[in-house]
Design an enzyme around this catalytic site. Structure first.
Site, PDB file in Angstrom:
ATOM      1  N   ASP A  37       4.041  28.360  -4.596  1.00 21.06           N
ATOM      2  CA  ASP A  37       3.011  27.329  -4.411  1.00 21.06           C
ATOM      3  C   ASP A  37       3.403  26.363  -3.300  1.00 21.06           C
ATOM      4  O   ASP A  37       2.543  25.880  -2.572  1.00 21.06           O
ATOM      5  CB  ASP A  37       2.736  26.569  -5.720  1.00 21.06           C
ATOM      6  CG  ASP A  37       3.952  25.827  -6.243  1.00 21.06           C
ATOM      7  OD1 ASP A  37       5.075  26.111  -5.802  1.00 21.06           O
ATOM      8  OD2 ASP A  37       3.774  24.942  -7.109  1.00 21.06           O
ATOM      9  N   HIS A  71       3.361  34.077  -6.055  1.00 19.57           N
ATOM     10  CA  HIS A  71       3.756  35.004  -7.129  1.00 19.57           C
ATOM     11  C   HIS A  71       2.819  34.848  -8.331  1.00 19.57           C
ATOM     12  O   HIS A  71       2.126  33.838  -8.478  1.00 19.57           O
ATOM     13  CB  HIS A  71       5.203  34.745  -7.539  1.00 19.57           C
ATOM     14  CG  HIS A  71       5.419  33.347  -8.027  1.00 19.57           C
ATOM     15  ND1 HIS A  71       4.986  32.925  -9.268  1.00 19.57           N
ATOM     16  CD2 HIS A  71       5.964  32.264  -7.436  1.00 19.57           C
ATOM     17  CE1 HIS A  71       5.286  31.653  -9.421  1.00 19.57           C
ATOM     18  NE2 HIS A  71       5.868  31.214  -8.314  1.00 19.57           N
TER      19      HIS A  71
END
Ligand SMILES: *[C@@H]1O[C@H](CO)[C@@H](O)[C@H](O)[C@H]1NC(C)=O
Ligand SMILES: *[C@@H]1O[C@H](CO)[C@@H](O)[C@H](O)[C@H]1NC(C)=O
Ligand SMILES: *[C@@H]1O[C@H](CO)[C@@H](O)[C@H](O)[C@H]1NC(C)=O
Ligand SMILES: *[C@@H]1O[C@H](CO)[C@@H](O)[C@H](O)[C@H]1NC(C)=O
Length: 514
Positions: free
Chosen positions: A403, A108
């Site tokens: 992540d 994102h």
């Protein structure tokens, strides 16, 4: 809770001088119950392993050079501020190769912190979207309008009730910012440019040809939609289904793997040991806590680097305590120490190889799906049912993730030296078909050989195919300039388990620890 006891013992033997209460805080932060959230400890989102960002001065490289990195320029690379044009090598191939499908995993975009530093003001960031605010994008208004019609799309539960745009005048924790939206509109546009001449998706593409999946967090959903809009402006909502992945590992029905958590715990112990042995880091946390009138363990638990990164990325001064609480401020030098330690941690992680074992088990299910899709598309194409034929298969797939998804993906592929996924990072898998080989001239009845399916892997626009484990030793020559898909298939189905001394996912996951 056997694992927990062992861990506490280990910490005590390690000679840490922390109070017990802080140990259990550390513990809770260190070992997530299930991999459904971004890991709320250092090696996580915005956290520790923000490592290896742009090491070159102006050129951003996926693989950092070996010279001592500057923690601050690393941090700016992590921000990924959308203020310059980017070089992207997606869609490049030798002449006559045909592009069959593309699968993308993104992290994102820029988001508001997940943690709050007690006694400080939260960073003042507006999460509504407006073209009068920087950074903006020419598609921003059209994107906002289009998201307003999202009710016509198909949404797997619970995505239908998630907001399709960030829209709070004071950002909520973890909310995607306008910077994050712009980062992914730009990613989408880059891919649009890259794939235009390959006519990847025909103008009248069928719903089956596009796959979109995301976790339930609004920032991943919104990031995925922004990329999709940049790629296909004004796409037809009726053809879009947003699919939900409950796990940040995108492991679908194959998430169960006891050995995975064991490898993760080992990695986290390594990380913890390295951190508490870092005297400069300990002193820095102490100084930061005193400046704010907090206990060191309170500050640690607030994972300050996450907040500080947000200040840095948005050009905001670092936070201070109010005058009544001493009025001290956090400073850049302290941030640099935390980041330096994070970079040390990255290097130590690569040396230790424990994370790699976790990553292989974490990402196998996603890679297995990716490999299966590629094989299906390649087969369909052989049989003449592919693109331009029956339109049976996914031509473009987008997985919008975190992540804690992209980092293990890189590690599992053997791209351990790659820098930690910055905001709006992207990993792209391209499936190509080589041109048919003409029949040998001397043999009269010989047929032309069909083209061979090939794979390219790109990270943030850079071609990293020949850095992956499955193609590092591929001998490129004129006849085979790309990596054969078969290399990838046998890697995913067997070879990747070599690092855990196994030959299959089942074996690696369920074997008793020796
Ligand atoms: C882009 O933003 C970064 C971080 O704010 C800054 O360091 C850099 O100088 C900017 N680049 C340009 C070309 O404006
Ligand atoms: C954002 O929220 C405001 C107030 O709740 C609302 O009036 C506005 O229509 C929303 N904008 C979008 C684009 O959703
Ligand atoms: C991997 O893909 C195969 C199909 O090729 C499937 O049978 C198997 O269950 C998958 N394994 C995992 C762990 O996802
Ligand atoms: C690897 O696995 C095999 C068979 O399961 C076992 O015999 C061998 O000792 C293992 N090697 C290591 C280094 O663990």
């Amino acid at each position: 809770m056997l694992a927990r006891n062992r861990f506490l013992l280990l910490v005590a033997v390690g000679g840490a001088t922390l109070a017990l209460i802080s140990l259990s805080l550390q513990f809770l932060n260190l070992i997530p119950v299930a991999p459904v959230e971004e890991r709320p400890f250092q090696a996580s989102d915005g956290g520790a392993v923000v490592a290896a960002a742009a090491r070159g001065k102006s050129r951003k490289r996926v693989f950092p050079r070996t010279e001592e990195p500057d923690p601050l320029s690393e941090a700016y690379g992590y921000c990924n501020t959308p203020n310059r044009t980017e070089q992207a090598w997606e869609g490049h191939s030798p002449a006559d190769y045909k592009l069959l499908s593309v699968q993308v995993m993104i992290r994102h975009g820029d988001r508001y912190p997940l943690y709050y530093i007690p006694k400080t003001k939260r960073p003042a960031i507006d999460c509504t979207l407006s073209t009068s605010r920087k950074p903006s994008h020419p598609l921003l208004n059209a994107f906002i309008r289009h998201m307003g019609q999202g009710g016509r799309g198909h949404w797997e539960s619970p995505l239908g009730s998630a907001p399709r745009l960030p829209n709070h005048s004071t950002c909520e924790m973890g909310e995607l910012t306008q910077t994050g939206v712009v980062q992914h509109l730009r990613n989408g546009q880059l891919l649009r440019q890259a794939y235009k001449r390959h006519k990847l998706l025909p103008p009248d593409w069928a719903p089956r040809q596009l796959w979109l999946e995301t976790t339930g967090k609004s920032r991943t959903l919104q990031s995925g939609l922004a990329l999709l809009y940049g790629l296909l402006p004004d796409f037809d909502w009726a053809k879009v289904t947003a699919r939900h992945q409950w796990s940040t590992l995108f492991c679908g029905a194959a998430c169960d793997c006891p050995a995975r958590s064991r490898h993760l715990e080992e990695e986290q112990r390594r990380q913890y040991r390295l951190r508490v042995s870092d005297a400069e880091l300990e002193r820095t946390y102490g100084a930061m806590a005193r400046a704010l009138g907090l206990l060191a363990r309170q500050l640690r638990a607030a994972n300050p680097v996450d907040s500080l990164l947000c200040h840095l990325c948005h050009g905001l001064p670092f936070p201070c305590a109010p005058a009544g609480a001493g009025g001290g401020c956090l400073i850049t030098a302290q941030f640099a120490v935390i980041r330096r330690q994070q970079l040390d941690d990255e290097a130590d992680r690569r040396r230790a190889g424990l994370y790699r074992k976790y990553a292989v088990l974490a990402m196998h299910p996603y890679l297995n799906r990716t490999a299966n899709k590629m094989e299906r598309v390649a087969r369909a194409h052989e049989a003449g049912r592919g693109r331009g034929g029956g339109g049976e298969d996914e031509v473009f797939a987008l997985s919008s993730a975190h992540d804690v998804t992209v980092a293990p993906l890189l590690s599992a592929l053997g791209l351990e030296g790659a820098r930690f996924p910055r905001f709006a990072a992207r990993v792209v898998f391209e499936l190509w078909k080589s041109p048919p080989t003409p029949p040998p001239k001397k043999k009269k009845k010989a047929k032309a050989r069909d083209g061979e399916p090939c794979i390219r892997v790109l990270y943030n626009g850079e071609d990293v195919t020949f850095h992956t484990d499955f193609c590092r030793s591929h001998q490129r020559h004129a006849g085979r300039p790309l990596c054969p898909l078969d290399n990838f298939l046998s890697f995913v189905r067997r070879d990747m388990f070599a690092v855990v001394n196994a030959t299959s996912y089942q074996e690696a996951c369920y074997r008793r620890p020796g």
